[in-house]
Design a protein around this motif. Structure first.
Motif, PDB file in Angstrom:
ATOM      1  N   GLU A 380       1.021  -1.356   0.167  1.00 17.61           N
ATOM      2  CA  GLU A 380       0.091   0.045   0.053  1.00 17.61           C
ATOM      3  C   GLU A 380       0.911   1.159   0.008  1.00 17.61           C
ATOM      4  OE1 GLU A 380      -4.095  -1.159   2.211  1.00 17.61           O
ATOM      5  OE2 GLU A 380      -2.638  -1.129   3.456  1.00 17.61           O
ATOM      6  N   LEU A 381       1.978   1.306  -0.933  1.00 15.94           N
ATOM      7  CA  LEU A 381       2.620   2.427  -0.972  1.00 15.94           C
ATOM      8  C   LEU A 381       2.498   2.955  -2.177  1.00 15.94           C
ATOM      9  CD1 LEU A 381       6.111   0.913   0.084  1.00 15.94           C
ATOM     10  CD2 LEU A 381       4.816   2.453   1.451  1.00 15.94           C
ATOM     11  N   ASP A 382       2.429   4.413  -2.150  1.00 14.70           N
ATOM     12  CA  ASP A 382       2.293   5.164  -3.361  1.00 14.70           C
ATOM     13  C   ASP A 382       3.725   5.092  -4.147  1.00 14.70           C
ATOM     14  OD1 ASP A 382       2.432   7.107  -5.511  1.00 14.70           O
ATOM     15  OD2 ASP A 382       1.099   8.599  -4.055  1.00 14.70           O
ATOM     16  N   ALA A 383       3.607   4.787  -5.625  1.00 12.66           N
ATOM     17  CA  ALA A 383       4.903   4.855  -6.390  1.00 12.66           C
ATOM     18  C   ALA A 383       5.525   6.012  -6.356  1.00 12.66           C
ATOM     19  CB  ALA A 383       4.534   4.406  -7.892  1.00 12.66           C
ATOM     20  N   HIS A 384       5.026   7.041  -6.053  1.00  9.95           N
ATOM     21  CA  HIS A 384       5.831   8.533  -5.938  1.00  9.95           C
ATOM     22  C   HIS A 384       6.650   8.536  -4.576  1.00  9.95           C
ATOM     23  CE1 HIS A 384       3.765  10.456  -9.416  1.00  9.95           C
ATOM     24  NE2 HIS A 384       2.798  10.024  -8.763  1.00  9.95           N
ATOM     25  N   PHE A 385       6.453   7.713  -3.834  1.00 11.45           N
ATOM     26  CA  PHE A 385       7.099   7.616  -2.516  1.00 11.45           C
ATOM     27  C   PHE A 385       8.232   7.048  -2.696  1.00 11.45           C
ATOM     28  CE2 PHE A 385       8.441   4.609   1.075  1.00 11.45           C
ATOM     29  CZ  PHE A 385       8.510   5.531   2.213  1.00 11.45           C
ATOM     30  N   LEU A 386       8.506   6.127  -3.857  1.00 15.22           N
ATOM     31  CA  LEU A 386      10.075   5.593  -4.036  1.00 15.22           C
ATOM     32  C   LEU A 386      10.954   6.615  -4.151  1.00 15.22           C
ATOM     33  CD1 LEU A 386       8.700   2.490  -6.124  1.00 15.22           C
ATOM     34  CD2 LEU A 386       9.127   2.684  -4.060  1.00 15.22           C
ATOM     35  N   SER A 387      10.510   7.798  -4.962  1.00 11.73           N
ATOM     36  CA  SER A 387      11.700   8.711  -5.107  1.00 11.73           C
ATOM     37  C   SER A 387      12.118   9.412  -3.801  1.00 11.73           C
ATOM     38  CB  SER A 387      11.208   9.947  -6.138  1.00 11.73           C
ATOM     39  OG  SER A 387      10.921   9.445  -7.299  1.00 11.73           O
ATOM     40  N   LYS A 388      11.001   9.663  -2.892  1.00 10.42           N
ATOM     41  CA  LYS A 388      11.570  10.249  -1.619  1.00 10.42           C
ATOM     42  C   LYS A 388      12.384   9.081  -0.876  1.00 10.42           C
ATOM     43  CE  LYS A 388       9.319  11.674   2.579  1.00 10.42           C
ATOM     44  NZ  LYS A 388       8.005  12.078   3.262  1.00 10.42           N
ATOM     45  N   LEU A 389      12.135   7.941  -0.987  1.00  7.86           N
ATOM     46  CA  LEU A 389      12.847   6.608  -0.022  1.00  7.86           C
ATOM     47  C   LEU A 389      14.153   6.672  -0.757  1.00  7.86           C
ATOM     48  CD1 LEU A 389      12.290   4.382   1.777  1.00  7.86           C
ATOM     49  CD2 LEU A 389      11.584   3.029  -0.252  1.00  7.86           C
ATOM     50  N   MET A 390      14.349   6.823  -2.291  1.00  5.68           N
ATOM     51  CA  MET A 390      15.819   6.985  -2.701  1.00  5.68           C
ATOM     52  C   MET A 390      16.464   7.855  -2.092  1.00  5.68           C
ATOM     53  SD  MET A 390      17.819   5.136  -4.681  1.00  5.68           S
ATOM     54  CE  MET A 390      16.824   4.024  -5.538  1.00  5.68           C
ATOM     55  N   ASP A 391      16.012   9.161  -2.043  1.00 10.09           N
ATOM     56  CA  ASP A 391      16.533  10.231  -1.495  1.00 10.09           C
ATOM     57  C   ASP A 391      16.826  10.113   0.082  1.00 10.09           C
ATOM     58  OD1 ASP A 391      16.319  11.753  -3.814  1.00 10.09           O
ATOM     59  OD2 ASP A 391      14.537  12.974  -3.203  1.00 10.09           O
ATOM     60  N   MET A 392      15.977   9.500   0.689  1.00 12.32           N
ATOM     61  CA  MET A 392      16.276   9.130   2.264  1.00 12.32           C
ATOM     62  C   MET A 392      17.578   8.214   2.411  1.00 12.32           C
ATOM     63  SD  MET A 392      12.726   9.176   4.181  1.00 12.32           S
ATOM     64  CE  MET A 392      11.742   7.774   3.324  1.00 12.32           C
ATOM     65  N   HIS A 393      17.623   7.056   1.555  1.00 13.00           N
ATOM     66  CA  HIS A 393      18.587   6.162   1.298  1.00 13.00           C
ATOM     67  C   HIS A 393      20.021   7.126   1.161  1.00 13.00           C
ATOM     68  CE1 HIS A 393      21.490   4.240  -1.526  1.00 13.00           C
ATOM     69  NE2 HIS A 393      21.363   3.197  -0.608  1.00 13.00           N
ATOM     70  N   ASP A 394      19.983   8.018   0.057  1.00 11.26           N
ATOM     71  CA  ASP A 394      21.007   8.552  -0.232  1.00 11.26           C
ATOM     72  C   ASP A 394      21.452   9.445   1.073  1.00 11.26           C
ATOM     73  OD1 ASP A 394      20.896   7.335  -2.753  1.00 11.26           O
ATOM     74  OD2 ASP A 394      20.250   9.209  -3.772  1.00 11.26           O
ATOM     75  N   ALA A 395      20.978   9.820   1.860  1.00  3.16           N
ATOM     76  CA  ALA A 395      21.105  10.800   2.834  1.00  3.16           C
ATOM     77  C   ALA A 395      21.785  10.104   4.228  1.00  3.16           C
ATOM     78  CB  ALA A 395      19.655  11.663   3.409  1.00  3.16           C
ATOM     79  N   HIS A 396      21.483   8.632   3.898  1.00  2.99           N
ATOM     80  CA  HIS A 396      21.856   8.029   5.455  1.00  2.99           C
ATOM     81  C   HIS A 396      22.785   6.695   5.096  1.00  2.99           C
ATOM     82  CE1 HIS A 396      19.194  10.068   8.304  1.00  2.99           C
ATOM     83  NE2 HIS A 396      18.134   9.909   7.124  1.00  2.99           N
ATOM     84  N   PHE A 397      22.925   6.370   3.784  1.00  2.00           N
ATOM     85  CA  PHE A 397      23.679   5.188   3.648  1.00  2.00           C
ATOM     86  C   PHE A 397      25.213   5.239   3.827  1.00  2.00           C
ATOM     87  CE2 PHE A 397      26.283   2.668   0.428  1.00  2.00           C
ATOM     88  CZ  PHE A 397      25.953   1.662   0.722  1.00  2.00           C
ATOM     89  N   GLU A 398      25.948   6.399   3.357  1.00  2.00           N
ATOM     90  CA  GLU A 398      27.237   6.338   3.604  1.00  2.00           C
ATOM     91  C   GLU A 398      27.401   6.429   5.235  1.00  2.00           C
ATOM     92  OE1 GLU A 398      29.655   5.887   1.842  1.00  2.00           O
ATOM     93  OE2 GLU A 398      28.428   5.699  -0.230  1.00  2.00           O
ATOM     94  N   GLU A 399      26.568   7.121   5.941  1.00  2.00           N
ATOM     95  CA  GLU A 399      26.989   7.352   7.455  1.00  2.00           C
ATOM     96  C   GLU A 399      26.710   5.841   8.026  1.00  2.00           C
ATOM     97  OE1 GLU A 399      22.602   8.217   9.812  1.00  2.00           O
ATOM     98  OE2 GLU A 399      23.670   9.747   8.454  1.00  2.00           O
ATOM     99  N   ILE A 400      25.734   5.281   7.714  1.00  2.00           N
ATOM    100  CA  ILE A 400      25.745   3.574   8.090  1.00  2.00           C
ATOM    101  C   ILE A 400      26.977   2.873   7.835  1.00  2.00           C
ATOM    102  CG2 ILE A 400      24.200   1.506   8.046  1.00  2.00           C
ATOM    103  CD1 ILE A 400      23.007   3.887   9.649  1.00  2.00           C
ATOM    104  N   THR A 401      27.209   3.032   6.471  1.00  2.00           N
ATOM    105  CA  THR A 401      28.534   2.397   6.021  1.00  2.00           C
ATOM    106  C   THR A 401      29.775   2.552   6.816  1.00  2.00           C
ATOM    107  OG1 THR A 401      27.567   2.285   3.673  1.00  2.00           O
ATOM    108  CG2 THR A 401      29.978   1.581   4.027  1.00  2.00           C
ATOM    109  N   ALA A 402      29.935   3.861   7.282  1.00  2.00           N
ATOM    110  CA  ALA A 402      30.977   4.108   8.014  1.00  2.00           C
ATOM    111  C   ALA A 402      30.955   3.515   9.259  1.00  2.00           C
ATOM    112  CB  ALA A 402      31.167   5.616   8.111  1.00  2.00           C
TER     113      ALA A 402
END
Length: 405
Positions: A380-402
């Motif tokens: 029950e997700l909106d397909a438009h939410f996927l763009s926001k989800l990708m942006d949130m991933h980009d904001a946090h991925f490197e910090e979690i990797t570190a």
């Protein structure tokens, strides 16, 4: 000047760098106007890419998008082109890839995507290991899982235990406790005040949640000694962490236990490491098939082995005594319809797909696995939410990797 894969060259483009001939001479000079004959010649000699200037009637941005679309399409050939979410993800992947190319990233050409060899893997094969259960028995017989998780479980199973008791166990491993505190204090977890002790982390995050996170961190340590000729472990764990980040974000959106989904995302491909360790030759065959035919790696494994990494991962986690719900998510992340919780398994499936999409613009090699429209609808997700989800991933991925790698 722009680097263009030979299969993407168009008549009217102008060579920006000379093309050497096989005899040490020059096949085509810089400044050559490319036509069908010249492009055919470059393909005939096997040149993977050429540096060109664009004619005045060819827009740079539009040409970059055209190349990105051609490149991204390779990764989506296995999935339903009419799938609501995957159509949105295709657009996201094209945008990310075009931005990477415009910034100077050299996009892999089809000749590289469809590689016929994987030279960094060794040619070993344990012939008496014939199914997922046998592989797991062989692995478990060699070594046991790090015991800090089971120590935590022992405390959790005691109704008289407190947050302090769990903290005392975690603090016995300095490296582990440091990673756990760094993870909890990361912006990704969103606590406004600094969490300065493990006992405080247990109080804020929860005993079960800390136990689940302990699984993920311990498992990274367990596989740290896999030889580099078998697997680039940093690349493997970066993909796994991408999946973990996406899974936590999706679960939080759906108000489901996000730490459990984070750990399930982190461990979703752990069975692949067991296959690599015990059946290296068969692993090479599966990689070759996936890259030469551009099919999802899970399908290549099914073809070569008659089972896949999710099957192996599920059996392994059962042997190690992982919680049933977590084991089920990992075992069925490619087949949510047979999971005990189809919706939660679909979260890991979507997170895995999005992790693959995120990697297209940084050198991914394998086609996306599919997702049924039924599983997508269940979230029950909106397909438009996927763009926001990708942006949130980009904001946090490197910090979690570190923190974790």
């Amino acid at each position: 000047m722009i680097r263009v894969c030979t299969e993407y060259l168009l008549p009217g483009m102008i060579l920006a760098k000379k093309v050497p001939g096989v005899d040490g001479g020059i096949l085509l000079e810089s400044g050559t106007l490319l036509g069908d004959e010249q492009i055919g010649l470059l393909k005939k000699i096997g040149l993977s890419a050429a540096y060109v200037r664009l004619p005045v009637n060819m827009n740079f941005e539009a040409e970059v998008v055209r190349q990105a679309e051609r490149h991204v399409r390779n990764f989506f050939i296995y999935v339903d082109p009419d799938h609501e979410a995957l159509k949105s993800l295709f657009s996201i992947a094209v945008k990310r890839t075009a931005a990477a190319v415009a910034s100077g990233w050299e996009m892999p050409c089809e000749s590289a995507l469809r590689a016929k060899n994987v030279e960094h893997l060794s040619d070993e094969f344990i012939k008496d290991v014939g199914n997922a259960a046998q592989i797991v028995r062989h692995e478990v017989g060699l070594a046991s899982f790090p015991d800090i998780y089971f120590k935590i479980r022992e405390v959790l199973d005691n109704p008289k235990s407190s947050a302090r008791d769990i903290a005392d166990v975690v603090n016995t491993d300095v490296g582990f406790s440091a990673k756990l505190l760094k993870l909890v204090n990361s912006p990704f977890f969103g606590f406004t005040a600094t969490v300065d002790s493990v006992s405080r982390a247990v109080s804020l995050v929860g005993a079960q949640e800390i136990s689940t996170l302990a699984l993920g961190i311990s498992t990274i340590n367990y596989f740290k000694n896999i030889p580099p000729e078998l697997m680039d472990m940093r690349t493997f764990w970066r993909h796994s962490l991408r999946c973990a980040v996406f899974a936590k974000l999706i679960a939080a959106k759906l108000k489901l236990p996000s730490e459990r989904h984070f750990t399930a995302g982190l461990l979703h491909d752990v069975g692949r490491l067991i296959i690599f360790k015990n059946m290296a030759y068969a692993s090479v065959e599966a990689l070759l098939l996936a890259r030469s035919d551009m099919v999802p790696l899970v399908e290549a494994e099914n073809t070569v082995l008659d089972y896949n990494h999710a099957d192996v991962g599920g059996v392994l986690l059962a042997e190690w005594g992982f919680p049933k719900a977590l084991k089920d998510l990992i075992r069925h992340h490619h087949a949510p319809d047979v999971a005990a919780s189809r919706k939660e398994a679909a979260i890991i499936q979507l997170a895995d797909i999005m992790a693959n999409v995120a990697e297209i613009s940084s050198g991914g090699f394998y086609a996306l696995p599919g997702m049924t429209q039924e599983d997508w609808n269940l979230l029950e997700l909106d397909a438009h939410f996927l763009s926001k989800l990708m942006d949130m991933h980009d904001a946090h991925f490197e910090e979690i990797t570190a923190v974790l790698l």
